[in-house]
Write a protein that holds these residues in place. Structure first.
Motif, PDB file in Angstrom:
ATOM      1  N   GLY A   1     -17.100  -9.834 116.917  1.00 58.68           N
ATOM      2  CA  GLY A   1     -16.093 -10.479 118.031  1.00 58.68           C
ATOM      3  C   GLY A   1     -16.306 -12.047 118.182  1.00 58.68           C
ATOM      4  N   PHE A   2     -15.634 -12.311 119.219  1.00 60.13           N
ATOM      5  CA  PHE A   2     -15.804 -13.841 119.842  1.00 60.13           C
ATOM      6  C   PHE A   2     -15.837 -13.827 121.023  1.00 60.13           C
ATOM      7  CE2 PHE A   2     -13.594 -14.326 115.722  1.00 60.13           C
ATOM      8  CZ  PHE A   2     -14.198 -15.381 115.202  1.00 60.13           C
ATOM      9  N   ILE A   3     -16.451 -14.759 121.848  1.00 63.45           N
ATOM     10  CA  ILE A   3     -16.430 -14.916 123.262  1.00 63.45           C
ATOM     11  C   ILE A   3     -15.416 -16.159 123.893  1.00 63.45           C
ATOM     12  CG2 ILE A   3     -17.552 -15.359 125.320  1.00 63.45           C
ATOM     13  CD1 ILE A   3     -18.571 -12.964 123.786  1.00 63.45           C
ATOM     14  N   LEU A   4     -14.428 -15.930 124.413  1.00 65.96           N
ATOM     15  CA  LEU A   4     -13.436 -16.880 125.070  1.00 65.96           C
ATOM     16  C   LEU A   4     -14.024 -17.349 126.222  1.00 65.96           C
ATOM     17  CD1 LEU A   4     -10.162 -14.979 123.901  1.00 65.96           C
ATOM     18  CD2 LEU A   4     -10.908 -16.917 123.066  1.00 65.96           C
ATOM     19  N   LEU A   5     -14.503 -18.518 126.198  1.00 67.65           N
ATOM     20  CA  LEU A   5     -15.079 -19.184 127.538  1.00 67.65           C
ATOM     21  C   LEU A   5     -14.032 -19.568 128.596  1.00 67.65           C
ATOM     22  CD1 LEU A   5     -17.643 -21.610 125.768  1.00 67.65           C
ATOM     23  CD2 LEU A   5     -18.171 -19.276 126.654  1.00 67.65           C
ATOM     24  N   GLY A   6     -12.837 -19.765 128.041  1.00 67.04           N
ATOM     25  CA  GLY A   6     -11.834 -20.190 128.991  1.00 67.04           C
ATOM     26  C   GLY A   6     -12.315 -21.018 130.122  1.00 67.04           C
ATOM     27  N   PHE A   7     -11.976 -20.630 131.152  1.00 69.25           N
ATOM     28  CA  PHE A   7     -12.355 -21.380 132.593  1.00 69.25           C
ATOM     29  C   PHE A   7     -13.785 -20.882 133.063  1.00 69.25           C
ATOM     30  CE2 PHE A   7      -7.729 -21.436 131.836  1.00 69.25           C
ATOM     31  CZ  PHE A   7      -7.753 -22.799 131.559  1.00 69.25           C
ATOM     32  N   SER A   8     -14.695 -20.279 132.638  1.00 70.96           N
ATOM     33  CA  SER A   8     -15.892 -19.655 133.153  1.00 70.96           C
ATOM     34  C   SER A   8     -16.672 -20.306 133.707  1.00 70.96           C
ATOM     35  CB  SER A   8     -16.356 -18.734 131.940  1.00 70.96           C
ATOM     36  OG  SER A   8     -16.794 -19.590 131.006  1.00 70.96           O
ATOM     37  N   ASP A   9     -16.524 -21.769 133.507  1.00 74.10           N
ATOM     38  CA  ASP A   9     -17.365 -22.783 134.193  1.00 74.10           C
ATOM     39  C   ASP A   9     -16.880 -23.173 135.483  1.00 74.10           C
ATOM     40  OD1 ASP A   9     -15.202 -24.047 132.678  1.00 74.10           O
ATOM     41  OD2 ASP A   9     -16.529 -25.914 132.472  1.00 74.10           O
ATOM     42  N   ARG A  10     -15.770 -22.626 135.797  1.00 74.20           N
ATOM     43  CA  ARG A  10     -15.125 -23.049 136.955  1.00 74.20           C
ATOM     44  C   ARG A  10     -14.653 -21.750 137.825  1.00 74.20           C
ATOM     45  NH1 ARG A  10     -11.400 -28.361 135.603  1.00 74.20           N
ATOM     46  NH2 ARG A  10     -12.965 -29.579 134.451  1.00 74.20           N
ATOM     47  N   PRO A  11     -15.662 -20.952 138.483  1.00 74.16           N
ATOM     48  CA  PRO A  11     -15.238 -19.611 138.951  1.00 74.16           C
ATOM     49  C   PRO A  11     -14.197 -19.734 140.231  1.00 74.16           C
ATOM     50  CG  PRO A  11     -17.580 -20.289 139.472  1.00 74.16           C
ATOM     51  CD  PRO A  11     -17.164 -21.254 138.199  1.00 74.16           C
ATOM     52  N   GLN A  12     -14.216 -20.653 140.838  1.00 73.68           N
ATOM     53  CA  GLN A  12     -13.518 -20.953 141.882  1.00 73.68           C
ATOM     54  C   GLN A  12     -12.056 -21.180 141.425  1.00 73.68           C
ATOM     55  OE1 GLN A  12     -14.017 -20.601 145.114  1.00 73.68           O
ATOM     56  NE2 GLN A  12     -16.258 -20.116 144.545  1.00 73.68           N
TER      57      GLN A  12
ATOM     58  N   ARG B   1     -21.444 -18.795 114.590  1.00 73.41           N
ATOM     59  CA  ARG B   1     -20.720 -19.488 115.793  1.00 73.41           C
ATOM     60  C   ARG B   1     -19.636 -18.778 116.220  1.00 73.41           C
ATOM     61  NH1 ARG B   1     -20.590 -25.890 114.144  1.00 73.41           N
ATOM     62  NH2 ARG B   1     -22.697 -26.179 113.665  1.00 73.41           N
ATOM     63  N   ASN B   2     -19.660 -17.909 117.517  1.00 72.58           N
ATOM     64  CA  ASN B   2     -18.364 -17.146 117.912  1.00 72.58           C
ATOM     65  C   ASN B   2     -18.137 -17.475 119.451  1.00 72.58           C
ATOM     66  OD1 ASN B   2     -20.899 -16.375 119.391  1.00 72.58           O
ATOM     67  ND2 ASN B   2     -20.204 -14.146 119.316  1.00 72.58           N
ATOM     68  N   LYS B   3     -18.381 -18.652 119.950  1.00 72.71           N
ATOM     69  CA  LYS B   3     -17.957 -19.083 121.426  1.00 72.71           C
ATOM     70  C   LYS B   3     -16.972 -20.064 121.296  1.00 72.71           C
ATOM     71  CE  LYS B   3     -22.557 -18.011 123.684  1.00 72.71           C
ATOM     72  NZ  LYS B   3     -23.389 -18.514 124.490  1.00 72.71           N
ATOM     73  N   ILE B   4     -15.733 -19.669 121.656  1.00 70.45           N
ATOM     74  CA  ILE B   4     -14.614 -20.131 121.433  1.00 70.45           C
ATOM     75  C   ILE B   4     -14.342 -20.924 122.764  1.00 70.45           C
ATOM     76  CG2 ILE B   4     -12.151 -20.201 120.957  1.00 70.45           C
ATOM     77  CD1 ILE B   4     -12.527 -17.696 119.278  1.00 70.45           C
ATOM     78  N   ASP B   5     -14.394 -22.167 123.023  1.00 70.70           N
ATOM     79  CA  ASP B   5     -14.154 -22.913 124.042  1.00 70.70           C
ATOM     80  C   ASP B   5     -12.600 -23.169 124.378  1.00 70.70           C
ATOM     81  OD1 ASP B   5     -14.741 -24.143 126.587  1.00 70.70           O
ATOM     82  OD2 ASP B   5     -15.344 -25.873 125.552  1.00 70.70           O
ATOM     83  N   HIS B   6     -11.898 -22.021 124.766  1.00 68.96           N
ATOM     84  CA  HIS B   6     -10.575 -21.880 124.930  1.00 68.96           C
ATOM     85  C   HIS B   6     -10.396 -20.570 125.764  1.00 68.96           C
ATOM     86  CE1 HIS B   6      -6.902 -23.764 124.896  1.00 68.96           C
ATOM     87  NE2 HIS B   6      -6.321 -23.551 123.736  1.00 68.96           N
ATOM     88  N   PHE B   7      -9.072 -20.188 125.939  1.00 66.06           N
ATOM     89  CA  PHE B   7      -8.769 -18.846 126.521  1.00 66.06           C
ATOM     90  C   PHE B   7      -7.936 -17.958 125.862  1.00 66.06           C
ATOM     91  CE2 PHE B   7      -5.233 -22.006 128.268  1.00 66.06           C
ATOM     92  CZ  PHE B   7      -4.108 -21.217 127.764  1.00 66.06           C
ATOM     93  N   PHE B   8      -7.721 -18.527 124.634  1.00 64.85           N
ATOM     94  CA  PHE B   8      -7.086 -17.667 123.559  1.00 64.85           C
ATOM     95  C   PHE B   8      -7.375 -18.435 122.169  1.00 64.85           C
ATOM     96  CE2 PHE B   8      -3.773 -20.853 124.240  1.00 64.85           C
ATOM     97  CZ  PHE B   8      -2.999 -20.783 123.016  1.00 64.85           C
ATOM     98  N   CYS B   9      -7.189 -17.434 121.152  1.00 63.68           N
ATOM     99  CA  CYS B   9      -7.666 -18.008 119.807  1.00 63.68           C
ATOM    100  C   CYS B   9      -6.341 -19.110 119.322  1.00 63.68           C
ATOM    101  CB  CYS B   9      -7.869 -16.723 118.856  1.00 63.68           C
ATOM    102  SG  CYS B   9      -9.140 -15.587 119.205  1.00 63.68           S
TER     103      CYS B   9
END
Length: 312
Positions: A11-22, A171-179
Motif C-alpha cells: 500500500g501507500f501512505i497518503l500524507l495529506g495534511f498530517s504536518d498540520r494537525p490543527q 517509494r510509497n509516501k504520497i504527499d497528497h490526500f488522494f491518489c
C-alpha cells in the motif's frame, strides 16, 4: 532490500495534511458539512428532474447526469479523506490507490466531455429554437451522455496504466490526500519526461476538444443574443447559459491548472488546496449555481414539497 516495482507494495501512505494537525481538525468539520451539502444538493437535482414532468427536457437530463457524476466524484475521495483527518493510520492499499486514480480520472474526463455536450444543448436552444426538440431528440441525448461516460472511462484506463508503469523503487509516501497524477509522478525514481508527455498529450485532447466546442457554442450564442432587440429577451437568453458558463469556468480553470502545468511548477501545499476544488467545491457549487436563479427548478421544489406537506 527495497521493493523495485509499485505492484509489489502492500500500500501507500497518503500524507495529506498530517504536518498540520490543527488544520486537520478544522478541515474535518468544514469538509464534512460540505460533503453533506453536496449529497443533499445533487440528490435533490436528480430527484426533481425525475419527479417533475416539466423538467423532462434535455437540459435537465444532462444536469441529472452531471449531478450523479458529482456524487460519484466526491464519494470517491472525500469519505477516505474524512477518515484520514481523524485517524493515525493514513494508508491506502495498492489496489485501492489504482481504483481511486481510475475513478478520479474517469469521472473528471466524463465531466469534461459532458460540459461540452451541455454547451451544445444551450447553443441549440438559443440559436435553433424552432428545431430544438427535433435536434435534441431523446435518443441523441442518451447517445451523447453515454459517449461522455465511455470516453471518460476509456481515457482513464489508458492514463492509469501509464501512471503505474512508472518505476517507484519502493517509494510509497504520497504527499497528497488522494491518489492523483502529479503526486504519483513525484514518487518516480526515473526520468518521467516521456510519461508526462504522453499524459499531457492525452490530457490536452480530453480538455481542449470540449473547450473548442464550448467556445464555438458560446460564440454563436452571443451573436444570436445580440440580434435580439428586446432587453428582456437578451436577459432571458443569457440567463439560460450563465449557470453553465460559471460551472465551465470553475471546472476547466482548475483542471488546466492541476494537470497541464509543468511538473517543475508543482507546489505541494498549493496543489493540495487547489485539489479540494474538484471533490468538494465544484460538486457542492453545481446544484446552487443551477438552482439559485432557475425558476423551473425552484417551482419544482415548491410543488414537490407542497405536495408532500398537503398529503399529510
Amino acid at each position: 532490500m527495497e521493493q523495485k516495482n509499485g505492484s509489489s507494495f502492500t500500500g501507500f501512505i497518503l500524507l495529506g495534511f498530517s504536518d498540520r494537525p490543527q488544520l486537520e481538525r478544522v478541515l474535518f468539520v468544514v469538509l464534512l458539512i460540505f460533503y453533506l451539502l453536496t449529497l443533499l444538493g445533487n440528490t435533490t437535482i436528480i430527484a426533481l428532474s425525475r419527479l417533475d414532468p416539466h423538467l423532462h427536457t434535455p437540459m435537465y437530463f444532462f444536469l441529472s447526469n452531471l449531478s450523479f457524476l458529482d456524487l460519484c466524484y466526491t464519494t470517491s475521495t472525500v469519505p477516505q479523506l474524512l477518515v484520514h483527518l481523524r485517524a493515525a493510520d493514513k494508508s491506502i492499499t495498492f489496489v485501492g490507490c489504482v481504483a481511486q486514480l481510475f475513478l478520479v480520472l474517469s469521472l473528471g474526463g466524463t465531466e469534461c466531455i459532458l460540459l461540452g455536450v451541455m454547451a451544445f444543448d444551450r447553443y441549440t436552444a438559443v440559436c435553433r429554437p424552432l428545431h430544438y426538440t427535433v435536434i435534441m431528440h431523446p435518443r441523441l441525448c442518451a447517445l451523447m451522455a453515454s459517449a461522455s461516460w465511455f470516453i471518460g472511462f476509456a481515457n482513464s484506463s489508458l492514463q492509469t496504466v501509464l501512471i503505474f508503469l512508472v518505476p517507484l523503487c519502493g517509494r510509497n509516501k504520497i504527499d497528497h490526500f488522494f491518489c492523483d497524477v502529479p503526486p504519483l509522478l513525484k514518487l518516480a525514481c526515473v526520468d518521467t519526461t516521456v510519461y508526462e508527455s504522453e499524459i499531457f498529450f492525452v490530457g490536452v485532447i480530453i480538455l481542449f476538444i470540449p473547450v473548442a466546442l464550448i467556445t464555438f457554442s458560446y460564440g454563436q450564442i452571443i451573436r444570436a443574443v445580440l440580434r435580439i432587440k428586446s432587453a428582456t429577451g437578451q436577459k432571458k437568453a443569457f440567463g439560460t447559459c450563465g449557470s453553465h458558463l460559471t460551472v465551465v469556468s470553475l471546472f476547466y480553470g482548475t483542471a488546466i491548472y492541476t494537470y497541464l502545468q509543468p511538473s517543475s511548477n508543482y507546489s505541494r501545499d498549493q496543489d493540495k488546496f487547489i485539489a479540494l476544488v474538484y471533490p468538494i467545491i465544484i460538486p457542492m457549487s453545481n446544484p446552487v449555481i443551477y438552482t439559485l436563479r432557475n425558476k423551473d427548478v425552484m417551482g419544482a421544489m415548491k410543488k414537490v414539497f407542497c405536495w408532500g406537506y398537503d398529503s399529510r
